[in-house]
Write a protein that holds these residues in place. Structure first.
Motif, PDB file in Angstrom:
ATOM      1  N   THR A  53      39.635  24.675  29.790  1.00  0.00           N
ATOM      2  CA  THR A  53      40.007  23.399  29.163  1.00  0.00           C
ATOM      3  C   THR A  53      39.858  22.208  30.109  1.00  0.00           C
ATOM      4  OG1 THR A  53      42.330  23.806  29.735  1.00  0.00           O
ATOM      5  CG2 THR A  53      41.608  24.500  27.551  1.00  0.00           C
ATOM      6  N   ASP A  54      39.202  22.402  31.244  1.00  0.00           N
ATOM      7  CA  ASP A  54      39.037  21.309  32.209  1.00  0.00           C
ATOM      8  C   ASP A  54      38.348  20.083  31.620  1.00  0.00           C
ATOM      9  OD1 ASP A  54      40.280  22.728  34.192  1.00  0.00           O
ATOM     10  OD2 ASP A  54      38.478  23.144  35.362  1.00  0.00           O
ATOM     11  N   TYR A  55      37.510  20.298  30.596  1.00  0.00           N
ATOM     12  CA  TYR A  55      36.808  19.160  30.009  1.00  0.00           C
ATOM     13  C   TYR A  55      37.788  18.085  29.534  1.00  0.00           C
ATOM     14  CZ  TYR A  55      38.001  19.615  25.073  1.00  0.00           C
ATOM     15  OH  TYR A  55      38.691  19.596  23.892  1.00  0.00           O
ATOM     16  N   ALA A  56      38.960  18.519  29.086  1.00  0.00           N
ATOM     17  CA  ALA A  56      39.947  17.589  28.537  1.00  0.00           C
ATOM     18  C   ALA A  56      40.598  16.741  29.614  1.00  0.00           C
ATOM     19  CB  ALA A  56      41.011  18.352  27.752  1.00  0.00           C
ATOM     20  N   VAL A  57      40.415  17.127  30.872  1.00  0.00           N
ATOM     21  CA  VAL A  57      40.824  16.278  32.000  1.00  0.00           C
ATOM     22  C   VAL A  57      39.636  15.444  32.460  1.00  0.00           C
ATOM     23  CG1 VAL A  57      41.791  16.242  34.322  1.00  0.00           C
ATOM     24  CG2 VAL A  57      42.498  18.032  32.706  1.00  0.00           C
ATOM     25  N   GLU A  58      38.486  16.101  32.609  1.00  0.00           N
ATOM     26  CA  GLU A  58      37.290  15.427  33.107  1.00  0.00           C
ATOM     27  C   GLU A  58      36.876  14.253  32.226  1.00  0.00           C
ATOM     28  OE1 GLU A  58      34.471  18.574  33.149  1.00  0.00           O
ATOM     29  OE2 GLU A  58      35.265  19.518  34.978  1.00  0.00           O
ATOM     30  N   ILE A  59      37.069  14.375  30.922  1.00  0.00           N
ATOM     31  CA  ILE A  59      36.622  13.335  29.999  1.00  0.00           C
ATOM     32  C   ILE A  59      37.344  12.011  30.262  1.00  0.00           C
ATOM     33  CG2 ILE A  59      38.268  13.936  28.151  1.00  0.00           C
ATOM     34  CD1 ILE A  59      36.043  13.405  26.129  1.00  0.00           C
ATOM     35  N   TYR A  60      38.591  12.081  30.665  1.00  0.00           N
ATOM     36  CA  TYR A  60      39.349  10.856  30.967  1.00  0.00           C
ATOM     37  C   TYR A  60      38.884  10.230  32.281  1.00  0.00           C
ATOM     38  CZ  TYR A  60      42.551  11.916  27.144  1.00  0.00           C
ATOM     39  OH  TYR A  60      43.085  12.159  25.902  1.00  0.00           O
ATOM     40  N   TYR A  61      38.635  11.072  33.285  1.00  0.00           N
ATOM     41  CA  TYR A  61      38.108  10.565  34.556  1.00  0.00           C
ATOM     42  C   TYR A  61      36.779   9.854  34.323  1.00  0.00           C
ATOM     43  CZ  TYR A  61      41.493  12.998  37.581  1.00  0.00           C
ATOM     44  OH  TYR A  61      42.624  13.413  38.232  1.00  0.00           O
ATOM     45  N   ALA A  62      35.910  10.486  33.516  1.00  0.00           N
ATOM     46  CA  ALA A  62      34.594   9.908  33.246  1.00  0.00           C
ATOM     47  C   ALA A  62      34.718   8.611  32.446  1.00  0.00           C
ATOM     48  CB  ALA A  62      33.732  10.910  32.487  1.00  0.00           C
ATOM     49  N   ALA A  63      35.659   8.563  31.531  1.00  0.00           N
ATOM     50  CA  ALA A  63      35.837   7.354  30.719  1.00  0.00           C
ATOM     51  C   ALA A  63      36.150   6.147  31.594  1.00  0.00           C
ATOM     52  CB  ALA A  63      36.951   7.569  29.699  1.00  0.00           C
ATOM     53  N   VAL A  64      36.935   6.368  32.623  1.00  0.00           N
ATOM     54  CA  VAL A  64      37.341   5.278  33.512  1.00  0.00           C
ATOM     55  C   VAL A  64      36.247   4.936  34.515  1.00  0.00           C
ATOM     56  CG1 VAL A  64      38.964   4.674  35.366  1.00  0.00           C
ATOM     57  CG2 VAL A  64      39.803   5.705  33.248  1.00  0.00           C
TER      58      VAL A  64
END
Length: 319
Positions: A183-194
């Motif tokens: 489920t790491d994508y659900a953390v990575e997606i926020y980092y990438a958004a910023v």
């Protein structure tokens, strides 16, 4: 809980849990341990010891020296990494757990270790997954988690050890980068958004999985450990959750704050196969009934807080 030993203290859960426990119970009462040291605040703000959890003698010596009465065992390889290194995962996840249980038994400590929705498998009911249901996982991580649940139950029934645990969904945090979970994508997606305004997901759209914001996860651990033992029926494997989401749902929530955000896909077959074996949503009724579990953050509230905190950290790093 008066004096607590935490293994895996520099991991995703531990790095935030230790600081919260030190705020609640006092810095000197929380003994953090990990395989390696770092410049993290944990190593400076209270007792810290290097510990390989597969070394039972070292774990016992540290626990006895600090006179701990509670062990929170977090050290483990996560799902995607465990699938790449199954033998290492078994030796670390199960050997470390057995050592932590034995130390707790010998010293009479209260004990906590997390389980996971990975303990379920493709034959488990996938929607509103019950607290008590069939568990036949087809990943090494899942096998470890089912075995861990049973082992903790065994120590409770055989030795009267006060063991407790939670089946965590995917955990989302702005404090610690992901560490090898499906489920790491659900953390990575926020980092990438910023940072870039764009993210390529390795998990397919419509792959709904349960998630929880880290503040709710920390509260759940503490509230379970403080709960009246007489009320606990399940003890070592409470289902807990806050939301069931797929990549599109998270992207839509992000676009409410960052309208230009773009989501692409490049599916990783290995991690997608793991995700496909997990529930779409789980039933946390038992946790609510037995010790009052509830989550404070839904997807919208979590997204707003994640993006604000990550934006602040990103600006500080750039400065």
């Amino acid at each position: 809980m008066k004096k607590i030993l935490v293994t895996g203290a520099l991991g995703q859960i531990g790095s935030e849990l230790v600081m919260k426990l030190r705020e609640l119970y006092g810095a000197d009462h929380i003994v953090a341990t990990d395989l390696k040291s770092s410049a993290h605040e944990i190593t400076r703000s209270g007792p810290f010891e290097l510990l390989d959890v597969t070394n039972d003698k070292a774990m016992f010596e540290i626990a006895k020296r600090y006179e701990v009465d509670t062990v929170i065992h977090l050290a483990a390889l996560l799902s995607a990494t465990a699938e790449e290194k199954p033998l290492l995962a078994w030796n670390l996840n199960m050997g470390g757990l057995m050592n932590a249980l034995e130390v707790s038994r010998e010293l009479g400590c209260q004990f906590f270790t997390p389980s996971s929705i990975g303990a379920f498998g493709p034959s488990t009911p996938r929607d509103n997954t019950p607290q008590d249901t069939i568990q036949r996982p087809n990943t090494m991580y899942g096998v470890n988690k089912v075995s861990g649940e049973l082992l903790c139950d065994y120590y409770f029934h055989k030795y009267g050890l006060d063991t407790r645990g939670l089946r965590f969904p995917g955990l989302i945090s702005y404090m610690t980068p992901p560490g090898g979970g499906t489920t790491d994508y659900a953390v990575e997606i926020y980092y990438a958004a910023v940072t870039t305004g764009r993210y390529t997901s390795y998990i397919a759209k419509d792959s709904n999985m349960d998630m929880m914001y880290m503040p709710d996860a920390l509260d759940a651990i503490i509230n379970l450990m403080e709960a009246d033992s007489c009320r606990l029926v399940h003890r070592n494997s409470f289902n807990v959750t806050a939301m069931s989401v797929d990549p599109e749902a998270i992207a839509a929530a992000i676009r409410e704050e960052i309208p230009s955000f773009i989501l692409d896909y490049n599916i990783d077959p290995k991690r997608q196969a793991i995700a496909d074996s997990w529930p779409h949503s789980i039933d946390a009724t038992a946790a609510t009934r037995e010790w009052g579990f509830h989550a404070n953050y839904d997807l919208k509230a979590m997204t707003k807080d994640m993006l604000a905190k990550l934006s602040e950290r990103h600006v500080l790093r750039k400065a």
